[in-house]
Design an enzyme around this catalytic site. Structure first.
Site, PDB file in Angstrom:
ATOM      1  N   ALA A 202       0.819  21.347  43.856  1.00  0.00           N
ATOM      2  CA  ALA A 202       1.523  22.264  42.946  1.00  0.00           C
ATOM      3  C   ALA A 202       2.886  21.676  42.635  1.00  0.00           C
ATOM      4  CB  ALA A 202       1.689  23.629  43.610  1.00  0.00           C
ATOM      5  N   LYS A 203       3.368  21.916  41.424  1.00  0.00           N
ATOM      6  CA  LYS A 203       4.696  21.412  41.079  1.00  0.00           C
ATOM      7  C   LYS A 203       5.679  22.561  41.332  1.00  0.00           C
ATOM      8  CE  LYS A 203       6.710  18.284  37.690  1.00  0.00           C
ATOM      9  NZ  LYS A 203       7.174  17.300  38.670  1.00  0.00           N
ATOM     10  N   CYS A 204       5.967  22.775  42.613  1.00  0.00           N
ATOM     11  CA  CYS A 204       6.864  23.871  42.990  1.00  0.00           C
ATOM     12  C   CYS A 204       8.156  23.275  43.554  1.00  0.00           C
ATOM     13  CB  CYS A 204       6.204  24.803  44.001  1.00  0.00           C
ATOM     14  SG  CYS A 204       5.650  24.040  45.513  1.00  0.00           S
TER      15      CYS A 204
END
Ligand code: PMP
Length: 363
Positions: A202-204
């Protein structure tokens, strides 16, 4: 885009845009991520209304309640893409639908609402067109686009928030690596970035917070980027702090780490796999160890290594260092295949190579 977007974006006037002379100075020497354009897109979400209140207005500070859940439990995700200028002067986006889809995969992992893909693309398109006079005047310049979403309900229970904000801001960008280096030097970290079952794909924001110390360590020792190994056996190469990796062998084949959940599925990575296969090259998505990297570089079986991502496109890795010593790949500079794939991808992005995949969206 032929279909009307699923949401209307209201345009608010800007009371005080940045003066032209200041803007001219900024776009003559943009650097990376320090200067921002005049406008932003803002869209709100809550349980009752879903996505609503879309505006294209002045870029300005946002007010957050001290109990806003993003400040406590880090429900925040983002994307990164660029607007390029084609040789005919038109601005274009590269595969923005892929960023929209990835944002939604990140949203699902972080228990956040999904944004319709056409709204994402339309939001990006409108703000880029609005601030097109911020396009940098340097060779290879682009407008870096940062869409992001965060939880802004004020509530301290640990559960998914019931209110979110999606914003898109822009920053004129020059060269990503300070040195503008033809090949970069990387540092293999003892820290790990992502564990199986975690949020690695995830691009968190949290993933990047955790990468700051290892990246700082790499910088402190004079390297450009950090290499992360897997968190279980600590031997398999995963990715760099902000880029995916490819290994090139003397038989003309490529290897890149597989998408098993702990690395970010890069849009550049996916594009390179397609382009390499079109060139007739074998590409294997399989695990590759640090030990093999070192041995194969020494024996000459490995001829090149390159990193790829939106920010730096395709960049050769020349030197690798870690606690167990250093090694050089090939001549230490960009190899033939790295240069060929880079030129092809950049050519598609700039409109000098035919876009047979429909990857380029003219604005
Ligand atoms: N890995 C990480 C950790 C990244 O932050 C990025 C940049 N988004 C990439 C890989 C490359 O992804 P992309 O090609 O989509 O920019």
């Amino acid at each position: 885009m032929t279909d009307a977007p699923a949401i209307d974006i209201a345009h608010l006037p800007h009371p005080a845009p940045v003066p032209g002379a200041t803007r001219e100075q900024a776009i003559a020497d943009p650097g990376f991520g320090t200067v921002f354009t005049d406008h932003m897109i803002s869209i709100d979400w809550d349980e009752g209304e879903g996505w609503h209140g879309a505006t294209l207005g002045p870029r300005e500070p946002i007010t957050l309640d001290p109990a806003a859940s993003v400040l406590h439990y880090a429900q925040e995700i983002f994307e990164g893409l660029k607007a390029y200028r084609l040789t005919d002067g038109t601005m274009a986006l590269f595969r923005p639908d892929q960023n929209a889809a990835r944002l939604n995969r990140s949203a699902r992992r972080l228990a956040m609402p999904e944004l319709p893909e056409d709204v994402f693309v339309e939001a990006v398109r409108q703000v880029v067109l609005k601030d097109s006079d911020w396009f940098p005047k340097v060779e290879g310049g682009s407008l870096y686009i940062r869409p992001f979403m965060f939880a802004n309900e004020h509530f301290l229970g640990v559960r998914p928030a019931k209110k979110y904000k999606f914003l898109v801001i822009l920053s004129p960008a020059g060269n990503y690596f300070k040195s503008g280096a033809p090949a970069v030097s990387v540092w293999v970290s003892e820290y790990t970035r992502a564990a199986p079952g975690g949020t690695g794909e995830a691009k968190c924001g949290g993933n990047y917070a955790a990468s700051l110390v290892p990246t700082g360590e790499a910088f402190a020792q004079g390297h450009d980027q950090v290499v992360f190994l897997d968190a279980v056996e600590r031997k398999w190469i995963e990715e760099l702090g902000g880029m995916n990796l490819f290994f090139v062998f003397d038989d003309g084949t490529l290897v890149t780490p597989p998408l098993t959940g702990t690395i970010l599925p890069g849009i550049t990575r996916d594009s390179i796999i397609t382009l390499a296969r079109e060139e007739g090259l074998g590409v294997r998505e399989e695990r590759y160890s640090l030990d093999s990297w070192k041995e194969d570089a020494a024996s000459g079986r490995l001829t090149e290594t390159f990193a790829c991502g939106t920010a730096a496109v395709v960049t050769a890795v020349g030197k690798v260092a870690g606690r167990d010593g250093n090694f050089t790949i090939g001549s230490g500079g960009p190899g033939q295949l790295t240069t060929k794939l880079r030129d092809r991808l950049v050519g598609i992005q700039r409109g000098t190579v035919e876009d047979t995949h429909g990857w380029v969206m003219r604005l």
